[in-house]
Design a protein around this motif. Sequence first.
Motif, short mmCIF file in Angstrom:
data_model
loop_
_atom_site.label_atom_id
_atom_site.label_comp_id
_atom_site.label_asym_id
_atom_site.label_seq_id
_atom_site.Cartn_x
_atom_site.Cartn_y
_atom_site.Cartn_z
N PRO A 1 0.91 -1.37 0.10
CA PRO A 1 -0.05 -0.11 0.10
C PRO A 1 0.87 1.28 0.17
CG PRO A 1 -0.20 -1.03 2.15
CD PRO A 1 0.64 -1.91 1.23
N CYS A 2 0.42 2.45 -0.67
CA CYS A 2 1.03 3.35 -0.92
C CYS A 2 0.48 4.62 -0.19
CB CYS A 2 1.25 3.93 -2.44
SG CYS A 2 2.17 2.58 -3.32
N PRO A 3 0.84 5.12 0.88
CA PRO A 3 0.30 6.41 1.55
C PRO A 3 0.35 7.63 0.84
CG PRO A 3 2.34 5.83 2.58
CD PRO A 3 1.96 4.88 1.60
N ILE A 4 -0.49 8.47 0.97
CA ILE A 4 -0.40 9.98 0.29
C ILE A 4 0.28 10.76 0.99
CG2 ILE A 4 -1.73 11.81 -0.75
CD1 ILE A 4 -3.90 10.02 -1.53
N VAL A 5 1.44 11.18 0.84
CA VAL A 5 2.40 11.82 1.76
C VAL A 5 2.07 13.45 1.56
CG1 VAL A 5 4.55 12.61 2.27
CG2 VAL A 5 4.19 10.26 1.34
N GLN A 6 1.48 13.88 0.21
CA GLN A 6 1.34 15.42 0.02
C GLN A 6 0.23 15.49 -0.92
OE1 GLN A 6 4.85 17.38 -1.09
NE2 GLN A 6 3.83 19.48 -0.78
N VAL A 7 -0.53 16.53 -0.94
CA VAL A 7 -1.45 16.80 -2.09
C VAL A 7 -1.31 18.13 -2.68
CG1 VAL A 7 -3.84 17.32 -2.53
CG2 VAL A 7 -3.08 15.34 -1.02
N LYS A 8 -0.71 18.39 -3.88
CA LYS A 8 -0.33 19.60 -4.11
C LYS A 8 -1.70 20.23 -5.18
CE LYS A 8 4.39 18.68 -4.51
NZ LYS A 8 5.68 19.00 -5.06
N THR A 9 -1.92 21.56 -5.12
CA THR A 9 -3.25 22.12 -5.95
C THR A 9 -2.69 23.18 -6.58
OG1 THR A 9 -3.63 23.51 -3.75
CG2 THR A 9 -4.75 21.40 -3.94
N PRO A 10 -3.33 23.77 -7.54
CA PRO A 10 -3.09 25.12 -8.35
C PRO A 10 -2.92 26.14 -7.37
CG PRO A 10 -4.75 23.57 -9.40
CD PRO A 10 -4.71 23.23 -7.92
N GLU A 11 -3.65 26.29 -6.25
CA GLU A 11 -3.39 27.42 -5.35
C GLU A 11 -2.20 27.50 -4.67
OE1 GLU A 11 -7.48 26.52 -6.74
OE2 GLU A 11 -5.95 25.31 -5.19
N THR A 12 -1.84 26.19 -4.28
CA THR A 12 -0.55 26.29 -3.50
C THR A 12 0.81 26.00 -4.32
OG1 THR A 12 -0.84 23.66 -2.87
CG2 THR A 12 -1.64 25.47 -1.29
N ASP A 13 0.78 25.18 -5.45
CA ASP A 13 1.82 24.75 -6.03
C ASP A 13 1.77 25.16 -7.62
OD1 ASP A 13 3.46 23.12 -3.86
OD2 ASP A 13 1.29 22.62 -3.69
N GLY A 14 0.78 25.61 -8.04
CA GLY A 14 0.75 25.76 -9.36
C GLY A 14 0.20 24.79 -10.11
N TYR A 15 -0.10 23.59 -9.45
CA TYR A 15 -0.56 22.45 -10.71
C TYR A 15 -1.12 21.60 -9.54
CZ TYR A 15 3.90 20.13 -9.15
OH TYR A 15 4.84 19.59 -8.37
N SER A 16 -1.74 20.37 -10.24
CA SER A 16 -2.49 19.31 -9.56
C SER A 16 -1.52 18.30 -9.40
CB SER A 16 -4.01 19.17 -9.90
OG SER A 16 -4.66 20.40 -10.06
N ALA A 17 -1.38 17.52 -8.40
CA ALA A 17 -0.72 16.38 -8.10
C ALA A 17 -0.58 15.82 -6.57
CB ALA A 17 0.92 16.61 -8.54
N ILE A 18 -0.43 14.64 -6.57
CA ILE A 18 -0.13 13.85 -5.03
C ILE A 18 1.22 13.30 -5.13
CG2 ILE A 18 -2.72 13.68 -4.69
CD1 ILE A 18 -2.14 10.67 -5.54
N GLN A 19 1.56 13.13 -4.04
CA GLN A 19 2.88 12.56 -3.61
C GLN A 19 2.74 11.28 -3.07
OE1 GLN A 19 6.00 13.81 -0.73
NE2 GLN A 19 7.07 14.31 -2.68
N ILE A 20 2.86 10.04 -3.36
CA ILE A 20 2.73 8.80 -2.54
C ILE A 20 4.21 8.30 -2.31
CG2 ILE A 20 0.69 8.34 -4.08
CD1 ILE A 20 2.30 6.54 -5.89
#
Length: 206
Positions: free
Chosen positions: A31-50
């Motif tokens: 299983p891969c935990p989600i470590v970070q969620v990136k949004t356009p407001e905070t990082d300029g693009y949409s992504a998640i770090q697993i």
Amino acid sequence: MQLLIGRKLGMTQIFEESGAATPVSVIQVGPCPIVQVKTPETDGYSAIQIGFDEKKRSRVSKPLEGHHKRAGIAPCRVLKEVRVEDPDQFKVGDMLDVKMFEGTDRVHVVGVSKGRGFAGTVRRHNFTRGPETHGSMNIREPGSVGMCATPSRIFKGKRLPGRMGGRRTTVRNLKLVQVDAENNLLYVKGAVPGANNGIVFIRRAK
């Protein structure tokens, strides 16, 4: 979300109902935990770090330790960022597992191929060897690869001896034979890049 991190465990075979033996690679996925969620407001693009594979805190640098502590999860050996369309449907600390591949027929597997060290043209590029009789001194050597007086050099990209393997390799459209959700295992038909216990990335094929 179409990608997870896994570990190649090795190869075996599965017998079908017809009695035919299918060679498969066994991959431990998540299983891969989600470590970070990136949004356009905070990082300029949409992504998640697993993340994948827990690691001792004593083996983690201070910045990475704080990064995981902020997410409230144990330090991970491998981190991977994955682009997503809607980051709002993911939360830090959620677990992604092999169940996301249920109903999938084909996958792409990315890994680092086995390093073979320095290799000649016969092994590296399947060049034909020279004659072994009549006093030949050119059995496994590449022979003449240069140009004539014009342009009097070797073109870039010429296949020559050199480092073989140890590169990022993608095997596409592998058939997904079986999903073992209880043990977090994927059984993929054929071979996948890398040695046993190597880290691989599994992506759902479109």
